[in-house]
Design a protein around this motif. Structure first.
Motif, PDB file in Angstrom:
ATOM      1  N   GLU A 105     -14.401  -0.152  -2.581  1.00  0.00           N
ATOM      2  CA  GLU A 105     -13.287   0.931  -2.870  1.00  0.00           C
ATOM      3  C   GLU A 105     -12.196  -0.088  -2.911  1.00  0.00           C
ATOM      4  OE1 GLU A 105     -13.805   4.401  -0.318  1.00  0.00           O
ATOM      5  OE2 GLU A 105     -15.579   4.704  -1.213  1.00  0.00           O
ATOM      6  N   LEU A 106     -12.039  -0.675  -1.745  1.00  0.00           N
ATOM      7  CA  LEU A 106     -10.618  -1.485  -1.817  1.00  0.00           C
ATOM      8  C   LEU A 106     -10.657  -2.444  -3.088  1.00  0.00           C
ATOM      9  CD1 LEU A 106      -8.279  -2.340  -0.211  1.00  0.00           C
ATOM     10  CD2 LEU A 106      -9.632  -4.094   0.870  1.00  0.00           C
ATOM     11  N   ALA A 107     -11.449  -3.239  -3.417  1.00  0.00           N
ATOM     12  CA  ALA A 107     -11.696  -3.965  -4.620  1.00  0.00           C
ATOM     13  C   ALA A 107     -11.371  -2.918  -5.694  1.00  0.00           C
ATOM     14  CB  ALA A 107     -12.920  -4.702  -4.863  1.00  0.00           C
ATOM     15  N   GLU A 108     -11.896  -1.824  -5.879  1.00  0.00           N
ATOM     16  CA  GLU A 108     -11.843  -0.994  -6.965  1.00  0.00           C
ATOM     17  C   GLU A 108     -10.003  -0.631  -6.874  1.00  0.00           C
ATOM     18  OE1 GLU A 108     -13.528  -0.270  -9.617  1.00  0.00           O
ATOM     19  OE2 GLU A 108     -14.635  -1.735  -8.830  1.00  0.00           O
ATOM     20  N   ALA A 109      -9.651  -0.363  -5.997  1.00  0.00           N
ATOM     21  CA  ALA A 109      -8.307  -0.163  -5.702  1.00  0.00           C
ATOM     22  C   ALA A 109      -7.294  -1.008  -6.407  1.00  0.00           C
ATOM     23  CB  ALA A 109      -7.884   0.455  -4.160  1.00  0.00           C
ATOM     24  N   GLY A 110      -7.597  -2.138  -5.775  1.00  0.00           N
ATOM     25  CA  GLY A 110      -6.748  -3.422  -6.198  1.00  0.00           C
ATOM     26  C   GLY A 110      -6.714  -3.517  -7.674  1.00  0.00           C
ATOM     27  N   LYS A 111      -8.000  -3.379  -8.495  1.00  0.00           N
ATOM     28  CA  LYS A 111      -7.958  -3.473  -9.949  1.00  0.00           C
ATOM     29  C   LYS A 111      -7.328  -2.262 -10.702  1.00  0.00           C
ATOM     30  CE  LYS A 111     -12.471  -5.418  -9.480  1.00  0.00           C
ATOM     31  NZ  LYS A 111     -14.059  -5.120  -9.593  1.00  0.00           N
ATOM     32  N   ARG A 157     -19.623  -9.571  -3.227  1.00  0.00           N
ATOM     33  CA  ARG A 157     -20.263  -8.135  -3.026  1.00  0.00           C
ATOM     34  C   ARG A 157     -19.309  -7.021  -3.153  1.00  0.00           C
ATOM     35  NH1 ARG A 157     -22.258 -11.048   1.771  1.00  0.00           N
ATOM     36  NH2 ARG A 157     -20.777  -9.971   3.299  1.00  0.00           N
ATOM     37  N   ALA A 158     -18.103  -7.156  -2.915  1.00  0.00           N
ATOM     38  CA  ALA A 158     -17.254  -6.090  -3.349  1.00  0.00           C
ATOM     39  C   ALA A 158     -16.894  -5.898  -4.634  1.00  0.00           C
ATOM     40  CB  ALA A 158     -15.787  -6.274  -2.625  1.00  0.00           C
ATOM     41  N   GLY A 159     -17.407  -6.920  -5.474  1.00  0.00           N
ATOM     42  CA  GLY A 159     -17.067  -6.875  -7.068  1.00  0.00           C
ATOM     43  C   GLY A 159     -15.730  -7.564  -7.636  1.00  0.00           C
ATOM     44  N   ILE A 160     -15.655  -8.613  -6.783  1.00  0.00           N
ATOM     45  CA  ILE A 160     -14.379  -9.345  -7.380  1.00  0.00           C
ATOM     46  C   ILE A 160     -14.623 -10.480  -7.980  1.00  0.00           C
ATOM     47  CG2 ILE A 160     -12.443 -10.585  -6.219  1.00  0.00           C
ATOM     48  CD1 ILE A 160     -11.780  -7.705  -6.233  1.00  0.00           C
ATOM     49  N   ALA A 161     -14.106 -10.998  -9.141  1.00  0.00           N
ATOM     50  CA  ALA A 161     -14.478 -12.058  -9.890  1.00  0.00           C
ATOM     51  C   ALA A 161     -13.869 -13.345  -9.090  1.00  0.00           C
ATOM     52  CB  ALA A 161     -13.777 -11.947 -11.245  1.00  0.00           C
ATOM     53  N   VAL A 162     -14.564 -13.870  -8.557  1.00  0.00           N
ATOM     54  CA  VAL A 162     -14.067 -15.301  -7.542  1.00  0.00           C
ATOM     55  C   VAL A 162     -15.449 -16.288  -7.639  1.00  0.00           C
ATOM     56  CG1 VAL A 162     -14.956 -14.089  -5.372  1.00  0.00           C
ATOM     57  CG2 VAL A 162     -13.307 -15.968  -5.119  1.00  0.00           C
ATOM     58  N   GLY A 163     -14.902 -17.392  -7.467  1.00  0.00           N
ATOM     59  CA  GLY A 163     -16.096 -18.695  -7.434  1.00  0.00           C
ATOM     60  C   GLY A 163     -15.415 -19.876  -6.978  1.00  0.00           C
ATOM     61  N   GLU A 164     -16.473 -21.054  -6.702  1.00  0.00           N
ATOM     62  CA  GLU A 164     -16.043 -22.066  -6.304  1.00  0.00           C
ATOM     63  C   GLU A 164     -14.892 -22.858  -7.007  1.00  0.00           C
ATOM     64  OE1 GLU A 164     -16.735 -23.788  -3.517  1.00  0.00           O
ATOM     65  OE2 GLU A 164     -18.430 -22.395  -2.848  1.00  0.00           O
ATOM     66  N   LEU A 381      -0.717  16.755  -7.557  1.00  0.00           N
ATOM     67  CA  LEU A 381      -1.204  17.430  -8.787  1.00  0.00           C
ATOM     68  C   LEU A 381      -2.449  18.313  -8.534  1.00  0.00           C
ATOM     69  CD1 LEU A 381      -0.344  14.614 -11.281  1.00  0.00           C
ATOM     70  CD2 LEU A 381       1.087  16.810 -11.150  1.00  0.00           C
ATOM     71  N   GLY A 382      -3.145  18.146  -7.329  1.00  0.00           N
ATOM     72  CA  GLY A 382      -4.303  18.785  -7.081  1.00  0.00           C
ATOM     73  C   GLY A 382      -5.406  18.132  -7.698  1.00  0.00           C
ATOM     74  N   ILE A 383      -5.394  16.675  -8.011  1.00  0.00           N
ATOM     75  CA  ILE A 383      -6.553  15.967  -8.528  1.00  0.00           C
ATOM     76  C   ILE A 383      -7.086  15.297  -7.444  1.00  0.00           C
ATOM     77  CG2 ILE A 383      -7.281  14.089 -10.274  1.00  0.00           C
ATOM     78  CD1 ILE A 383      -4.348  15.012 -11.566  1.00  0.00           C
ATOM     79  N   GLN A 384      -8.597  15.357  -7.503  1.00  0.00           N
ATOM     80  CA  GLN A 384      -9.017  14.523  -6.482  1.00  0.00           C
ATOM     81  C   GLN A 384      -9.024  12.921  -6.648  1.00  0.00           C
ATOM     82  OE1 GLN A 384     -10.916  15.762  -3.768  1.00  0.00           O
ATOM     83  NE2 GLN A 384     -10.892  13.766  -3.047  1.00  0.00           N
ATOM     84  N   ASN A 385      -8.537  12.218  -6.014  1.00  0.00           N
ATOM     85  CA  ASN A 385      -8.364  10.848  -6.086  1.00  0.00           C
ATOM     86  C   ASN A 385      -9.730  10.042  -5.229  1.00  0.00           C
ATOM     87  OD1 ASN A 385      -7.293   7.836  -5.479  1.00  0.00           O
ATOM     88  ND2 ASN A 385      -5.803   8.500  -6.950  1.00  0.00           N
ATOM     89  N   ARG A 386     -10.078   9.060  -6.117  1.00  0.00           N
ATOM     90  CA  ARG A 386     -11.353   8.251  -5.271  1.00  0.00           C
ATOM     91  C   ARG A 386     -11.058   7.627  -4.038  1.00  0.00           C
ATOM     92  NH1 ARG A 386     -13.064   3.376  -9.192  1.00  0.00           N
ATOM     93  NH2 ARG A 386     -11.028   3.072 -10.052  1.00  0.00           N
ATOM     94  N   PHE A 387      -9.503   7.400  -4.022  1.00  0.00           N
ATOM     95  CA  PHE A 387      -9.366   6.416  -2.763  1.00  0.00           C
ATOM     96  C   PHE A 387      -8.357   7.112  -1.704  1.00  0.00           C
ATOM     97  CE2 PHE A 387      -8.767   3.698  -6.804  1.00  0.00           C
ATOM     98  CZ  PHE A 387      -9.760   2.979  -6.700  1.00  0.00           C
ATOM     99  N   GLU A 388      -8.413   8.416  -2.069  1.00  0.00           N
ATOM    100  CA  GLU A 388      -7.751   9.149  -0.833  1.00  0.00           C
ATOM    101  C   GLU A 388      -8.464   9.230   0.407  1.00  0.00           C
ATOM    102  OE1 GLU A 388      -7.081  13.317  -2.396  1.00  0.00           O
ATOM    103  OE2 GLU A 388      -7.220  14.027  -0.293  1.00  0.00           O
ATOM    104  N   ARG A 389      -9.651   9.227   0.559  1.00  0.00           N
ATOM    105  CA  ARG A 389     -10.250   8.962   1.816  1.00  0.00           C
ATOM    106  C   ARG A 389     -10.114   7.664   2.503  1.00  0.00           C
ATOM    107  NH1 ARG A 389     -14.733   7.075   3.906  1.00  0.00           N
ATOM    108  NH2 ARG A 389     -15.388   6.147   1.635  1.00  0.00           N
ATOM    109  N   LEU A 390     -10.255   6.600   1.726  1.00  0.00           N
ATOM    110  CA  LEU A 390     -10.176   5.284   2.395  1.00  0.00           C
ATOM    111  C   LEU A 390      -9.014   5.053   3.177  1.00  0.00           C
ATOM    112  CD1 LEU A 390     -11.232   2.452   2.459  1.00  0.00           C
ATOM    113  CD2 LEU A 390     -10.385   1.911   0.562  1.00  0.00           C
ATOM    114  N   PHE A 391      -7.940   5.628   2.540  1.00  0.00           N
ATOM    115  CA  PHE A 391      -6.527   5.217   3.044  1.00  0.00           C
ATOM    116  C   PHE A 391      -5.833   6.436   3.646  1.00  0.00           C
ATOM    117  CE2 PHE A 391      -6.624   2.558  -0.957  1.00  0.00           C
ATOM    118  CZ  PHE A 391      -6.692   1.564  -0.119  1.00  0.00           C
TER     119      PHE A 391
END
Ligand code: FES
Length: 514
Positions: A105-111, A157-164, A381-391
């Protein structure tokens, strides 16, 4: 770089390259509409406040932004403006303390933050020098190399584009490097000026040079008190880094200063991307062109506010730069403040009914400020945000964060004891050099003394108006900094940042030349 009337003001004396913008922003609100009930009052005109304001105004809410200085006065005007999808709380740490899903979720929040910045810049035609570059993280010791492997695997694992990577993009010898794709950088003041302009065009109001002292409940609304008058709103957002006053966040976030140099090189050995070592504190490198001149932006030497020597930090950073680069000149040296959350992740959401906060961004303020804006706007605005719980500010503190929490608090507790009962070395007033400030005991009273270039001595009560610690002179920024929760005051005692709501008390004494 010398401060001039032409630079955009900031909460510090040193000048960041962003402050040299030729055309300062002009706020058009007159702040006289005291009969209005705003949908949202946003305190703080940095990236968090202005993004929140714009998103809400776009959604049809009536918003006003209230700023103690000018827009960008706080950390947005002094950031090094990296837009990363990896953070100071690393993915292995987040997996360990919050779980693998949280790291994703953190990775998604960054994107999402990166994409919000791109989309607002595109939608409003903001020429903020937004660029995408590779980001390199490199190790210099075996221990760091082990950590780097863990970061690589957890980031994947978090889904970030990274490599050697075979290179680290900077002339610093390294053991191993990894490369994060599509990191970013921009000109932070150009960006927020663009946001502010768009917000005003949509009917939003910005009230500059208006210090919010307090707020209170009023007939189901919130009254925000600003220097003898008040504004009324249905919701209040503190986009001020740490919320003002004494809240649990004063104890859950530790204030740090970070130091940055803007360096002209003798050759063209500027980094093509963004680079970071793994020292503690770590160094960071990137390149930015300002008014046609290229600068190596090199930062690091961070320390807790009020606990280190700012001039030494600049000097260490300069020595480090000269070790690896052919330095032609250093036109910019600046420092700014950030807050480290006790468990690594920011606190974004409700402080209490109708009052929102966003704090603990660590050194990732541009990204977390942006995602905070989206989360808070959605909540209003009363919209459910997918990162609300994480932070969520009310999240349970993980056990793993507890030792750090104790350490931070132990430091504060020590300060309380030492500041109240410790005997400082007595200094005679006559020993002050021009441009120098220090805590001295004078006539039986501890005083914060400063002697300006004309020999005029200013005396302040050094007891911080927040929770009673003793402030310390910051020679680089010419400010009085509080070592407990990062409150900072200018030479006249005026609050410039942090949680204090009131200025340091001025002390009149004989011999003060006028
Ligand atoms: Fe908390 Fe000074 S900022 S005591």
């Amino acid at each position: 770089m010398e401060k001039s009337n032409k630079t955009i003001p900031r909460d510090s004396c040193t000048i960041s390259p962003w402050q040299t913008l030729k055309e300062p922003f002009v706020a058009i609100a007159d702040g006289s509409k005291t009969e209005t009930v705003y949908d949202v009052i946003i305190v703080g005109a940095g990236i968090t406040g202005l993004t929140t304001a714009l998103l809400l105004q776009q959604a049809g809410k009536r918003c006003v932004v209230v700023e103690a200085g000018k827009i960008g006065f706080g950390t947005t005007g002094g950031t090094s403006a990296h837009l990363n999808t990896f953070f100071d709380a690393t993915y292995p740490e987040v997996e360990r303390d919050f779980g693998k899903q949280a790291a994703k979720e953190l990775a998604e929040a960054g994107k999402e933050a990166r994409s919000i910045i791109a989309s607002l810049a595109g939608e409003y035609g903001i020429d903020c020098e937004l660029e995408y570059k590779d980001g390199y993280l490199f190790s210099e010791t075996g221990k760091q190399t082990d950590q780097l492997e863990q970061i690589l695997q957890a980031s994947l694992r978090a889904g970030i584009a990274v490599g050697e990577s075979q290179t680290n993009d900077v002339p610093v010898p390294f053991e191993r490097a990894i490369r994060f794709s599509r990191q970013g950088q921009f000109h932070p003041l150009k960006y927020i000026q663009g946001l502010a302009g768009a917000f005003q065009k949509l009917g939003g109001e910005i009230l500059e040079e208006s210090f919010v002292g307090d707020h209170g409940q009023a007939e189901g609304n919130i009254d925000v008190h600003i220097e003898g008058r008040s504004l009324r709103g249905r919701n209040l957002v503190y986009a001020t880094h740490i919320p003002p006053g004494i809240t649990s966040f004063s104890f859950r976030c530790a204030p740090y200063r970070s130091y940055v140099l803007g360096i002209e090189l003798k050759d063209d050995n500027y980094p093509s991307g963004l680079a970071y070592d793994m020292q503690e504190p770590y160094h960071y490198f990137r390149t930015h062109k300002i008014d046609g001149s290229k600068y190596l932006i090199l930062g690091g030497a961070d320390h807790k506010t009020g606990h280190g020597d700012p001039e030494q930090a600049f000097s260490d950073l300069e020595s480090y730069a000269r070790k690896y680069y052919g330095v032609k000149s250093i036109p910019f040296r600046w420092s700014s403040q950030y807050y480290v959350p006790v468990d690594g992740l920011p606190y974004i959401g409700l402080l209490n009914e109708q009052v929102y906060i966003a704090t603990g961004f660590n050194g990732n303020g541009m990204m977390f400020g942006t995602i905070a804006a989206k989360i808070i706007a959605d909540m209003v605005l009363g919209i459910q945000n997918r990162f609300e719980r994480l932070f969520s500010p009310s999240r349970l503190k993980p056990v793993a964060g507890f030792s750090e929490f104790v350490k931070e608090n132990a430091d504060v507790a020590w300060r309380f004891v030492a500041d109240r009962f410790g005997i400082q070395e007595l200094e005679k007033l006559s020993q002050l050099s021009t441009g120098e400030g220090r805590i001295a005991e004078f006539d039986g009273k501890k005083l914060a003394l400063y002697k300006d270039v004309n020999g005029k001595v200013t005396a302040l009560n050094p007891i911080c108006s927040h929770a009673g610690c003793t402030v310390i002179f910051n020679a680089a920024e010419k400010s009085w900094d509080c070592p407990c929760h990062g409150g900072r005051f200018d030479l006249s005692g005026k609050v410039v940042c942090g949680p204090p709501r009131t200025d340091l008390e001025k002390v009149e004494f004989k011999g003060n030349k006028s």
